[in-house]
Write a protein that holds these residues in place. Sequence first.
Motif, PDB file in Angstrom:
ATOM      1  N   ALA C 483      51.233  30.568  43.374  1.00  0.00           N
ATOM      2  CA  ALA C 483      51.089  30.630  41.967  1.00  0.00           C
ATOM      3  C   ALA C 483      49.502  31.209  41.782  1.00  0.00           C
ATOM      4  CB  ALA C 483      51.061  29.129  41.186  1.00  0.00           C
ATOM      5  N   TYR C 484      49.628  32.024  40.503  1.00  0.00           N
ATOM      6  CA  TYR C 484      48.306  32.757  40.474  1.00  0.00           C
ATOM      7  C   TYR C 484      48.073  32.573  38.918  1.00  0.00           C
ATOM      8  CZ  TYR C 484      45.045  36.397  39.032  1.00  0.00           C
ATOM      9  OH  TYR C 484      44.157  37.144  38.473  1.00  0.00           O
ATOM     10  N   PHE C 485      46.849  31.855  38.457  1.00  0.00           N
ATOM     11  CA  PHE C 485      46.587  32.006  36.844  1.00  0.00           C
ATOM     12  C   PHE C 485      45.337  32.784  36.537  1.00  0.00           C
ATOM     13  CE2 PHE C 485      48.444  27.956  38.462  1.00  0.00           C
ATOM     14  CZ  PHE C 485      49.352  27.764  37.456  1.00  0.00           C
ATOM     15  N   PRO C 486      45.586  34.009  35.895  1.00  0.00           N
ATOM     16  CA  PRO C 486      44.505  34.911  35.472  1.00  0.00           C
ATOM     17  C   PRO C 486      43.497  34.115  34.687  1.00  0.00           C
ATOM     18  CG  PRO C 486      46.385  35.774  34.907  1.00  0.00           C
ATOM     19  CD  PRO C 486      46.886  34.371  35.362  1.00  0.00           C
ATOM     20  N   SER C 487      43.771  32.997  34.036  1.00  0.00           N
ATOM     21  CA  SER C 487      42.731  32.156  33.475  1.00  0.00           C
ATOM     22  C   SER C 487      43.364  30.892  33.666  1.00  0.00           C
ATOM     23  CB  SER C 487      42.840  32.491  31.897  1.00  0.00           C
ATOM     24  OG  SER C 487      42.324  31.508  31.064  1.00  0.00           O
ATOM     25  N   THR C 488      42.507  29.923  33.524  1.00  0.00           N
ATOM     26  CA  THR C 488      42.723  28.451  33.644  1.00  0.00           C
ATOM     27  C   THR C 488      42.806  27.860  32.432  1.00  0.00           C
ATOM     28  OG1 THR C 488      40.521  28.026  34.009  1.00  0.00           O
ATOM     29  CG2 THR C 488      41.435  28.044  36.030  1.00  0.00           C
ATOM     30  N   GLU C 489      42.621  28.563  31.416  1.00  0.00           N
ATOM     31  CA  GLU C 489      42.839  28.078  29.886  1.00  0.00           C
ATOM     32  C   GLU C 489      44.309  27.499  29.722  1.00  0.00           C
ATOM     33  OE1 GLU C 489      40.751  28.258  26.055  1.00  0.00           O
ATOM     34  OE2 GLU C 489      40.418  28.954  27.954  1.00  0.00           O
TER      35      GLU C 489
END
Lengths: 381, 327, 517
Positions: C483-489
């Motif tokens: 998984a990859y999240f470009p933002s943790t928002e």
Amino acid sequence: MSSSSKAHVAERRGPLEGLRNMSVQTKHEILRMAMAIAIGLGIAVVLIVLTAENPGEALSYFIAAPFMQTMYFSHMVEVIIPLMMTGAAVCIMFSANQFNLGLEGAIYLGGFVAALSGIYLVPDLPVLGPALSILLGGLVGFFIIAIPALLQYRWKANIVVSTLMMNYLCLYVGLWLLFDKFKDPASSQHTYPIGASAGLSILVPGTKIHSGLILAVVIVVAAYVLLYRTRFGLSIRMVGQNPSFAKYSGLGVSGIALVSQLIGGTIGGMTGAVQMLGLYDRFQWTTLTGYGWDGVTMAILAHNNPKYLPLAAIFLAYFRTGAWVMSFKAGVQIDLVKVFEGVMILFIMAEKFLSGTYRKMVFADADRKRKERAAEGSVGA
Amino acid sequence: MSVLEALAGILSNPNFYFTFLSTTVPILLPTLGCAIAENVGSTNMGQEGIMLLAAFFGVIASAYTGNVWVGFLAAVAIGLLMGLAISYFALYLQVDIILVGIAVNLVGSGLSAFLMYVFTGDRSATTSLQSGTLPFIDLPGIKEIPYIGTALSGQSVLAWVAYLLVPVLSFLLYKTRLGLRIRSVGENPHAAESVGVSVNKTKMYALVISSVLGGIAGAYLSMSYLPYFSKGMSGGRGYIALAATAMANNTPVGSLWTSLLFGFFYALSTYSGALGVPAQLVTTLPYLATLVGLVVFAIRVQGKERRRRQEGAHAAAEGDDGAARAA
Amino acid sequence: MEDDFLRLEHITKVYDNGIMANDDVNFSARKGEIHAICGENGAGKSTLMKQLYGVEQPNEGRIIVKGEEVRLSSPLVAIAHGIGMVFQHFMLVPSLTVAENVTLGIEPTHGLRFDAERAVAMTREVCDKYGFDVDPTAKIQDLTVGTKQKVEILKALVRGADILILDEPTAVLTPQETDELFVQLRALRDTGHTIIFISHKLGEVKSLCDRITVIRHGHTVGTYDVRDVSESDISRLMVGAVVQEEVPKDPARPGAPVLEVKGLSVADQNGKLAVHDVSFSVREGEVVGIAGVEGNGQAEIINAITGWASPAAGTVSIDGHEVRALSIRGLRDLGLAYVPEDRMTLGIASNLSIRENMIAGKQDRPRYNKGVLQDQQAIREDTDQWIREFDVLCDGGEQTVGMLSGGNIQKVVVARELTAAQRLIVCDQPTRGIDVGAADSIRRRLVRMRDDGSAILLVSADLGELLNLSDRLLVVFDGRVVAYFPSTEGVSEEELGYYMLGVRQMEGQQTGGAYLV
């Protein structure tokens, strides 16, 4: 409140407070050391009392000989010189945790080459001559230790075994050179005399204390500065304490281990040279000298810190002189001292010796600190 | 006469083989001892001190009781006691085992020389004591066979003991429960501990056996090889034993071969007059051989490790390919 | 009552350093079941099992085996009660045979001899009984990892164990070996053995186990029938939010890439590939986090970045310099700082002083040298300042580091590294074992360093910390980026848990976004 300022406060409060604030670890080390010495001395005293014809007299020599005659005192200082030098050499190697036991060979051939230099190369050159001879001795030590050290560096060959073998190799090569090449035909087992100006000068008239003492002091100071006041010394100790950590910090671990041994070997060779030029007028060693093993004992007594070498050397030399005087005054063999030293090593290095006391000390200390903090808190409030 | 011819002369002298076999004994015994200790993961560097004490007390016991076998038993008892002492300091008080060895050697050489003077008034050797020697075994029948007879007949009973100990210790190490435990503890102490094998107890057994062998070697030195104790008579054999063990990869049979190598050069050095080569240079040969042997051994170990790593990495890469294809 | 077969009641375990690993834990297992124990790292699973195997003893609570209350004072006692354990690190002697390893400690003898034939026969008998395909005369060193594990199980069975604890047994196995293991475990269950199966792999738990007990932060969450809970349920039960004060931070202003990891594969110590084709980058002025259950390749990724392992495939570069070609010294000169997870092995020399440990690796700097000598005053000034700044509780800089508590040792390590280099900071569990206040100040410092332009790679088991600090976040599972999240928002810990435990997985093109230039 910052802890470091606390330490400064302690310094201002005077020596007694300093002792109280000494870490539990240090206190315990001192206690353990004192107990080890007491056990060693106790065994020696018991052996003397049991075996000497006149125990009272023998003991008085053992305990106080260096103060009885100038000659005895002089002997003690003579003994101190090689102890300090080989102690420094072993401290450096052991600080890098290198169990190099090859000083014996370096000392033997270092002494031999220095003698040859004094006989053939610079027999009549004062001051510079002996200096050159000592340097040559050091060079020989360097190359002798380089062999096992490089075998370890390159192939991880067992350093304990290889250095022990090197010692005998050096001895027999030396004996061959002595008997086959350099023997004075008029003698059974020694060389021609070392030149009149090639020996080390006498430092204190009327004694045999020679200028090697100055070199010994310089080397001990230099070893201390190297290990505790330079960045390379820190690197050596990092390698010795935790090689993985040293590697993680970016150090070349095996290279540093190698260099530490080369320095030790050089000092070893110089020790042989100083002994030869300070005490002998011909080369006549037909066995290994034992100074190398003394270095191990010294490093153990000094906890690998050259700072404590003078104290350790005086301590050992003091009782060795006593035993030496006992041997011809009271018929007690000097070898007794080895028993004393061996027993001391065992107890000083015993991790678990007095460990129960240590735990108690830690708890008591923690308790005291808690109370102090509580007191501080109540004052603050 | 060239050196080679002289060498051939020595090698064709039956007496040389007698010397060869007897010079090997005091190396073989401590080497076997070190091998046992290495198998349990401890380096017994104290063989020098043990040999000296055993040799000395053997002579004293023999001289005072008039029975050389009592002397032998005293030497064995010294080995046992030293083994227990080494175990106590190394295992219970946790002194570094190499330093224990150094200390034992100091105490051994010091105490033997000190007490020699106390008991005999001699400073270098106990020649004034009538301590006797252990029996030498004549082999009637075999004695007459050229070479073999000369070499084998008339050797000390302890020489036979020493050579017989090679199969005995092989049996101990590879065929008995204790041997299995010794090897397990040496290789993976956690594995042994996790199934209830006491690491310290096993180490103690091995160190005691090791030291008793040193004791027998001491008895041989002062009651067979020579008929008296002399100061420092172990002559570095305890250190040679460490080297011989290392080169033998810690097996009893290998120890025999490396001890024979050292014994051969020792014997040769006593014949060096005939060889026309200085004795001292001949004596350096075993030490040189050890250095070379150590390097060869170390290279072999490294090569093995490298191969294993490469195989591992290779297998891993292949495994990944397979997984990638499957996915 | 059937649950009396094995019951742990109200187990509380506090370690000497004050950490409470188990707080009133209850657990029971029936005869003939496979019972999973699941929990995050540090949840207290291992501690619980160590008490069951007699390695540790509980401070409070009772252990009941087969209806009888027992005191398990050592592994031997546990074995005597029929409890066997298979450790993650095998307890085998490589040069001995299978039979010798299996019978070590209970060796059959014949007179003086070790009875090798009987040992082989004993081993073969157990093999036949439970269907293990192992050659008793083979040497351990020649066996595959999977077979070694079977030998470990045999060791327990030959001693008559009917309760078997397996600590993450599949971590070292190939999928085929795992399948084989499961067949055998089921067979053992069917012959009345109780198997306690510790695992993070929820798929395996679902397919193999009968019941599951979830542990979180030292407490039992509950015991469930595996049929009644989905993988998502288990994941949610395991990952619980910890209330933690957030460190305030502005949006990142990333610059040029500093660390570039491309197609990276790395083998672990056993030669098994632990990282597969991982790509990501870390730019100036940003924090990139890696989440994952321990043992899913994070350690190997970090080793490849910090120069402790060379990649089996792919490249790692720092500011364009390939790591493989550089020494550790070379990497440090590029501006790499590294807070290692294993602080006692890599992070300190415990017998050296706090000052020396803080200066280590920086000793060549001109500031700390005056000619050939070290500048003691400069060293004292700086280290005193760091001791204050990082709040190291000690008796002064001369104290040896080994005398400090674990948390304070960690502060020494962090202080040294965060003051060492600024270009790329690799942090592996930077706040583990530290008190809340100090952890908070370290986090603030990391954010400040980010704002000053450092590139930061953060690996942490503390999900709150990861979500708080990371500007971008990867999740690894089984050596892959899942998984990859470009933002943790808006990303929750629960959602992370699904990916960390392999319940969910993103598509390749989504995770590929982690590599930014």
